[in-house]
Design an enzyme around this catalytic site. Structure first.
Site, short mmCIF file in Angstrom:
data_model
loop_
_atom_site.label_atom_id
_atom_site.label_comp_id
_atom_site.label_asym_id
_atom_site.label_seq_id
_atom_site.Cartn_x
_atom_site.Cartn_y
_atom_site.Cartn_z
N LYS A 9 0.83 -1.21 0.00
CA LYS A 9 0.00 0.00 0.00
C LYS A 9 0.87 1.27 0.00
CE LYS A 9 -3.91 -2.25 2.31
NZ LYS A 9 -5.01 -2.07 3.29
N TYR A 49 -12.11 -2.38 -4.23
CA TYR A 49 -12.66 -2.66 -2.90
C TYR A 49 -14.19 -2.66 -2.90
CZ TYR A 49 -8.18 -2.40 -0.39
OH TYR A 49 -6.91 -2.64 0.11
N PHE A 57 -15.78 2.73 6.35
CA PHE A 57 -14.41 3.13 6.02
C PHE A 57 -14.12 3.15 4.52
CE2 PHE A 57 -14.37 -1.43 7.17
CZ PHE A 57 -13.86 -1.99 6.01
N ARG A 85 -1.41 -14.49 4.22
CA ARG A 85 -2.13 -13.86 5.33
C ARG A 85 -1.37 -14.04 6.66
NH1 ARG A 85 -7.05 -12.06 4.45
NH2 ARG A 85 -8.03 -12.79 6.38
N THR A 91 -5.42 -7.72 10.34
CA THR A 91 -5.73 -6.46 9.66
C THR A 91 -5.28 -5.25 10.48
OG1 THR A 91 -7.68 -7.52 8.70
CG2 THR A 91 -7.61 -5.12 8.60
N ARG A 102 2.50 -6.42 9.13
CA ARG A 102 1.65 -5.35 9.68
C ARG A 102 2.09 -4.95 11.09
NH1 ARG A 102 -3.89 -7.90 7.17
NH2 ARG A 102 -4.06 -6.57 5.33
N ASN A 112 -2.08 -0.12 6.87
CA ASN A 112 -1.58 -1.40 7.39
C ASN A 112 -0.64 -2.08 6.40
OD1 ASN A 112 -3.51 -2.22 5.57
ND2 ASN A 112 -4.60 -3.58 6.97
N HIS A 115 -1.99 -5.53 1.50
CA HIS A 115 -3.28 -6.19 1.31
C HIS A 115 -3.01 -7.59 0.77
CE1 HIS A 115 -7.30 -7.14 -0.16
NE2 HIS A 115 -6.69 -7.58 -1.25
N GLU A 126 -9.38 -10.40 -7.78
CA GLU A 126 -8.33 -9.38 -7.59
C GLU A 126 -7.19 -9.53 -8.60
OE1 GLU A 126 -7.30 -9.58 -3.44
OE2 GLU A 126 -9.24 -8.75 -2.82
P1 CMP Z 1 -7.30 -4.83 3.38
O1 CMP Z 1 -6.72 -6.18 3.59
O2 CMP Z 1 -6.70 -3.99 2.32
O3 CMP Z 1 -8.87 -4.96 3.10
C1 CMP Z 1 -9.78 -3.91 3.39
C2 CMP Z 1 -9.14 -2.80 4.14
O4 CMP Z 1 -9.99 -1.89 4.78
C3 CMP Z 1 -8.30 -3.37 5.27
O5 CMP Z 1 -7.17 -4.02 4.76
C4 CMP Z 1 -8.01 -2.12 6.08
O6 CMP Z 1 -6.82 -1.46 5.70
C5 CMP Z 1 -9.18 -1.19 5.72
N1 CMP Z 1 -9.92 -0.75 6.88
C6 CMP Z 1 -10.03 0.53 7.28
N2 CMP Z 1 -10.77 0.62 8.37
C7 CMP Z 1 -11.13 -0.63 8.71
C8 CMP Z 1 -11.90 -1.17 9.76
N3 CMP Z 1 -12.45 -0.43 10.71
N4 CMP Z 1 -12.06 -2.52 9.80
C9 CMP Z 1 -11.51 -3.31 8.83
N5 CMP Z 1 -10.76 -2.83 7.80
C10 CMP Z 1 -10.59 -1.50 7.74
#
Ligand code: CMP
Length: 135
Positions: A9, A49, A57, A85, A91, A102, A112, A115, A126
């Site tokens: 990211k 997304y 969010f 993962r 996350t 992360r 974070n 992805h 994806e």
């Molecule tokens: P990612 O794996 O890119 O998939 C969706 C993204 O939403 C996640 O990582 C986070 O970076 C982002 N995100 C932002 N706010 C939240 C939240 N409150 N809960 C979960 N994901 C969030």
């Protein structure tokens, strides 16, 4: 063999840790099958997304993901989705295990650093989103 999509990211690119992240994938038996650096438009980030479009969010996430260059990769290996993962960690960096990307580099749940696809279905969507020409 399984494939998964990984994204470094904007925060990971800004921090100068592209090489460190790729090294972790390669050291854990994941092969880089395709890779490119791109800057997403807001619309492209929204399309990627789309499953989160009802989440509170969504707007902030897609602003962030279109704020600077990202590195997109197809990783391949045995159990690639699960392995990626594990290497990424939870996350929210606060909840991620020690030694995960992360935990080591993430700032908060949005910034974070990486992805990764969460299922075979999302990996197919994806990978196709970024590397259609590979299919
Ligand atoms: P990612 O794996 O890119 O998939 C969706 C993204 O939403 C996640 O990582 C986070 O970076 C982002 N995100 C932002 N706010 C939240 C939240 N409150 N809960 C979960 N994901 C969030």
């Amino acid at each position: 063999m399984e494939q998964t999509l990984s994204i470094i990211k904007p925060d990971g690119v800004v921090k100068g840790i592209i090489g460190e992240i790729i090294k972790r994938f390669e050291n854990n038996g994941l092969k880089i099958k395709a890779m490119k650096m791109v800057r997403l438009s807001k619309k492209e980030a929204e399309g990627f997304y789309i499953v989160h479009k009802e989440r509170p969010f969504y707007s902030s996430l897609t602003d962030f993901m279109s704020s600077g260059p990202i590195v997109v990769m197809v990783l391949e290996g045995k159990d690639a989705i699960r392995k990626n993962r594990e290497i990424m960690g939870a996350t929210n960096p606060e909840d991620a295990d020690t030694g995960t990307i992360r935990r080591d580099f993430g700032t908060d749940v949005e910034k974070n650093t990486v992805h990764g696809s969460d299922s075979p279905e999302s990996a197919a969507f994806e990978i196709d989103y970024f590397f259609k020409s590979l299919h």
